[in-house]
Design a protein around this motif. Structure first.
Motif, mmCIF file in Angstrom:
data_model
loop_
_atom_site.group_PDB
_atom_site.id
_atom_site.type_symbol
_atom_site.label_atom_id
_atom_site.label_comp_id
_atom_site.label_asym_id
_atom_site.label_seq_id
_atom_site.Cartn_x
_atom_site.Cartn_y
_atom_site.Cartn_z
ATOM 1 N N ARG A 110 -90.896 -31.631 33.917
ATOM 2 C CA ARG A 110 -91.898 -30.639 33.539
ATOM 3 C C ARG A 110 -91.613 -29.268 34.147
ATOM 4 N N GLY A 111 -90.992 -29.280 35.317
ATOM 5 C CA GLY A 111 -90.704 -28.007 35.982
ATOM 6 C C GLY A 111 -89.535 -27.251 35.386
ATOM 7 N N THR A 112 -88.809 -27.878 34.429
ATOM 8 C CA THR A 112 -87.704 -27.134 33.798
ATOM 9 C C THR A 112 -88.255 -26.068 32.845
ATOM 10 N N CYS A 113 -89.545 -26.197 32.482
ATOM 11 C CA CYS A 113 -90.205 -25.214 31.610
ATOM 12 C C CYS A 113 -89.319 -24.885 30.402
ATOM 13 N N SER A 114 -88.949 -25.969 29.673
ATOM 14 C CA SER A 114 -87.986 -25.813 28.574
ATOM 15 C C SER A 114 -88.672 -25.440 27.255
ATOM 16 N N ALA A 115 -89.318 -24.306 27.255
ATOM 17 C CA ALA A 115 -90.073 -23.850 26.079
ATOM 18 C C ALA A 115 -89.125 -23.401 24.967
ATOM 19 N N GLY A 116 -89.720 -23.155 23.770
ATOM 20 C CA GLY A 116 -88.935 -22.667 22.631
ATOM 21 C C GLY A 116 -89.130 -21.165 22.465
ATOM 22 N N PHE A 117 -88.086 -20.472 22.025
ATOM 23 C CA PHE A 117 -88.143 -19.012 21.908
ATOM 24 C C PHE A 117 -87.401 -18.530 20.663
ATOM 25 N N GLU A 118 -87.850 -17.384 20.168
ATOM 26 C CA GLU A 118 -87.002 -16.635 19.244
ATOM 27 C C GLU A 118 -86.154 -15.738 20.151
ATOM 28 N N LEU A 119 -84.860 -15.941 20.096
ATOM 29 C CA LEU A 119 -83.943 -15.213 20.979
ATOM 30 C C LEU A 119 -83.254 -14.115 20.168
ATOM 31 N N LYS A 120 -83.502 -12.852 20.572
ATOM 32 C CA LYS A 120 -82.896 -11.716 19.871
ATOM 33 C C LYS A 120 -81.925 -11.037 20.812
ATOM 34 N N ILE A 121 -80.661 -10.964 20.396
ATOM 35 C CA ILE A 121 -79.623 -10.370 21.250
ATOM 36 C C ILE A 121 -79.055 -9.130 20.563
ATOM 37 N N ARG A 122 -78.827 -8.077 21.351
ATOM 38 C CA ARG A 122 -78.148 -6.877 20.837
ATOM 39 C C ARG A 122 -77.334 -6.292 21.976
ATOM 40 N N GLY A 123 -76.092 -5.914 21.689
ATOM 41 C CA GLY A 123 -75.267 -5.335 22.745
ATOM 42 C C GLY A 123 -73.810 -5.258 22.346
ATOM 43 N N PRO A 124 -72.938 -4.990 23.304
ATOM 44 C CA PRO A 124 -71.515 -4.825 22.981
ATOM 45 C C PRO A 124 -70.849 -6.147 22.573
ATOM 46 N N ALA A 157 -79.111 -29.000 51.776
ATOM 47 C CA ALA A 157 -80.229 -29.666 52.464
ATOM 48 C C ALA A 157 -81.412 -28.709 52.631
ATOM 49 N N VAL A 158 -81.118 -27.446 52.890
ATOM 50 C CA VAL A 158 -82.196 -26.454 53.043
ATOM 51 C C VAL A 158 -82.959 -26.317 51.714
ATOM 52 N N VAL A 159 -82.221 -26.205 50.629
ATOM 53 C CA VAL A 159 -82.868 -26.044 49.316
ATOM 54 C C VAL A 159 -83.639 -27.316 48.964
ATOM 55 N N ALA A 160 -83.033 -28.477 49.261
ATOM 56 C CA ALA A 160 -83.685 -29.750 48.924
ATOM 57 C C ALA A 160 -85.010 -29.892 49.673
ATOM 58 N N ALA A 161 -85.049 -29.443 50.919
ATOM 59 C CA ALA A 161 -86.295 -29.553 51.691
ATOM 60 C C ALA A 161 -87.394 -28.731 51.027
ATOM 61 N N THR A 162 -87.039 -27.532 50.573
ATOM 62 C CA THR A 162 -88.030 -26.691 49.883
ATOM 63 C C THR A 162 -88.453 -27.347 48.568
ATOM 64 N N ALA A 163 -87.476 -27.877 47.848
ATOM 65 C CA ALA A 163 -87.761 -28.494 46.545
ATOM 66 C C ALA A 163 -88.661 -29.714 46.721
ATOM 67 N N ALA A 164 -88.375 -30.525 47.735
ATOM 68 C CA ALA A 164 -89.154 -31.755 47.957
ATOM 69 C C ALA A 164 -90.611 -31.427 48.273
ATOM 70 N N ALA A 165 -90.815 -30.375 49.067
ATOM 71 C CA ALA A 165 -92.178 -30.007 49.467
ATOM 72 C C ALA A 165 -93.017 -29.598 48.259
ATOM 73 N N ASP A 166 -92.355 -29.113 47.224
ATOM 74 C CA ASP A 166 -93.038 -28.560 46.055
ATOM 75 C C ASP A 166 -93.043 -29.508 44.850
ATOM 76 N N ALA A 167 -92.289 -30.614 44.955
ATOM 77 C CA ALA A 167 -91.959 -31.411 43.758
ATOM 78 C C ALA A 167 -93.192 -31.948 43.018
ATOM 79 N N ASP A 168 -94.159 -32.491 43.767
ATOM 80 C CA ASP A 168 -95.320 -33.078 43.090
ATOM 81 C C ASP A 168 -96.136 -32.012 42.357
ATOM 82 N N GLU A 169 -96.272 -30.864 42.999
ATOM 83 C CA GLU A 169 -97.058 -29.791 42.381
ATOM 84 C C GLU A 169 -96.339 -29.195 41.171
ATOM 85 N N VAL A 170 -95.022 -29.051 41.290
ATOM 86 C CA VAL A 170 -94.218 -28.543 40.165
ATOM 87 C C VAL A 170 -94.414 -29.456 38.949
#
Ligand SMILES: Cc1cc2nc3c(=O)[nH]c(=O)nc-3n(C[C@H](O)[C@H](O)[C@H](O)COP(=O)(O)OP(=O)(O)OC[C@H]3O[C@@H](n4cnc5c(N)ncnc54)[C@H](O)[C@@H]3O)c2cc1C
Length: 409
Positions: A220-234, A33-46
């Motif tokens: 729109r707020g998911t900001c689901s852009a496209g990327f070239e994803l480069k991974i290197r590691g163990p 409920a705490v998170v939802a209240a913050t999300a609701a206050a911002d939803a239209d602008e997001v």
């Protein structure tokens, strides 16, 4: 740590009369409920600015909800699928993008919890998700392959004791804001497209080069852009289990349950607006119901169907969560895939009915009865792993599965 949380992390201290279950429920309800209240206050602008809902995700971090599924032994709150989906629904009522980000993150965490236990790399990551409240994104879509998750083009390369992966990741929600990514790839350069592995990587092991923006109708707020994803590691970043098993047991069921719950939240918010509109109209007409009231009833009806369907599938999944054979069965897989298809159609239908109940007041982008944002957000649901693709994929399996002989199994 408050009293509730102490009891949650120390089950021995709880009474034997279901106190722990009640504690857990109220703890998560309060935090959601705490998170939802913050999300609701911002939803239209997001929505208007197509920006990441930072305040809401920060609130989720502050409430320790990003690590809620991590087992208590690894520093989390040991939340169940019921706890998680309830929060997806609560957030969906407030801000669809926040709910979907939360749903996608929780799906990745579920894979980590279930399939990472026993692997040092993944256990360390589990602890970090709980302690640092890391946000995990998902990269399954690749090139122009759409939602065909069970076929990868990019392959893991091995060199000098390290692995690398280069992915044309055409859609990664909140990719730029995430602390880590869970992604799929072909096991090796000569593996078949369906011979896939799952990797969990954190920011120090990848780079993102933006290739596409996210200027869309909804979500729109998911900001689901496209990327070239480069991974290197163990090589340890690769989950020990093959992806086909993870896909069936966790990725698909948890994604479909969490997404559907978020969509149900959007639908519920639209119904709520329609209810307020009809009440106001009836009051203004001396108790006479406005002509759009039938659409409101239809919206309530489709919301009830949607909730019932999610609840049935949630119970089904929870009952077989640790039964690999049951999860892989034709019946379960058909049910969990059809849940996604049906839930998305019902979410759109419910939001549409709510709009028709409100008439122009619902169609407007301004005013207290606007359901434009809800409808636009809900319209993403049939496309997100396209329903046509799912229906085509399960057609043969559905033919093999018998028609139920009884009403209840
Ligand atoms: C809000 C949102 C967030 C997303 N976030 C992520 C993310 O974080 N990470 C990620 O990897 N992806 C993400 N995606 C992408 C998503 O998972 C799918 O991959 C994508 O939506 C599919 O894109 P498509 O419609 O272009 O492709 P396709 O699935 O190929 O569909 C294109 C068209 O082909 C038709 N079609 C395809 N297959 C069949 C078939 N077998 N039979 C009949 N018709 C068919 C469809 O009906 C549709 O008209 C997101 C999508 C949305 C909407």
């Amino acid at each position: 740590m408050n009293v509730q949380e102490t009891r949650l992390r120390n089950p021995v201290a709880s009474d034997a009369t279901g106190g722990l279950a009640l504690d857990r429920r109220s703890l998560f309800e309060e935090r959601g409920a705490v998170v939802a209240a913050t999300a609701a206050a911002d939803a239209d602008e997001v929505d208007l600015q197509a920006r990441f809902p930072k305040a809401a995700i920060d609130a989720a971090r502050a409430q320790q909800l990003l690590g809620m599924q991590i087992p208590v032994a690894f520093g989390g709150l040991g939340a169940t699928i019921h706890d998680v989906t309830e929060i997806c629904y609560t957030l969906g009522r407030a801000c669809a993008s926040t709910a979907m980000i939360f749903a996608m993150h929780q799906t990745k965490v579920a894979c980590l919890v279930r399939h990472g236990a026993g692997s040092h790399w993944h256990e360390v990551l589990m602890r970090r998700v709980a302690a640092e409240q890391l946000l995990l994104a998902s990269s399954t879509t690749e090139g122009q392959n759409g939602g065909n998750i069970r076929a990868s083009a990019a392959a893991v390369e091995q060199s000098d004791g390290e692995i690398s992966l280069l992915r044309n990741a055409t859609v990664i929600s909140y990719g730029a804001e995430a602390d880590g990514i869970v992604t799929i790839a072909r096991r090796t350069g000569d593996a078949a497209a369906s011979d896939q592995v799952l990797l969990a990587v954190t920011k120090d092991n990848y780079t993102l080069g933006r290739i596409q923006g996210w200027e869309t109708l909804g979500m729109r707020g998911t900001c689901s852009a496209g990327f070239e994803l480069k991974i290197r590691g163990p090589a340890a970043m690769i989950f020990p289990e093959a992806y086909d098993r993870i896909h069936v047991q966790t990725m698909t069921p948890v994604a479909h349950l969490c997404w559907s719950s978020a969509w149900a939240g959007i639908a519920a918010a639209a119904v709520e607006r329609a209810q307020r509109f009809i009440r106001k109209a009836a009051r203004g007409a001396g108790g006479q119901m406005p002509p759009g009231a039938a659409h409101f009833t239809a919206a309530r009806m489709s919301l009830a169907k949607l909730r019932a369907m999610i609840a049935a599938n949630l119970d089904l999944y929870a009952a077989h969560e640790y039964d690999e054979r049951a999860l892989a069965s034709l019946d379960f897989q058909s049910s969990i895939n059809l849940l996604k298809v049906e839930a998305s159609e019902l979410a759109v239908q419910t939001a549409m009915n709510a709009m028709r109940a409100c008439g122009l007041a619902g169609y407007r982008n301004d005013g207290e009865f606007s359901v434009g944002r809800h409808l636009r957000d809900a319209l993403s649901s049939p496309l997100m792993i396209n329903n046509d693709r799912i229906l085509a994929n399960i057609a043969a399996a559905s033919l093999m599965s018998g028609v139920p002989a009884t009403l209840r199994d």
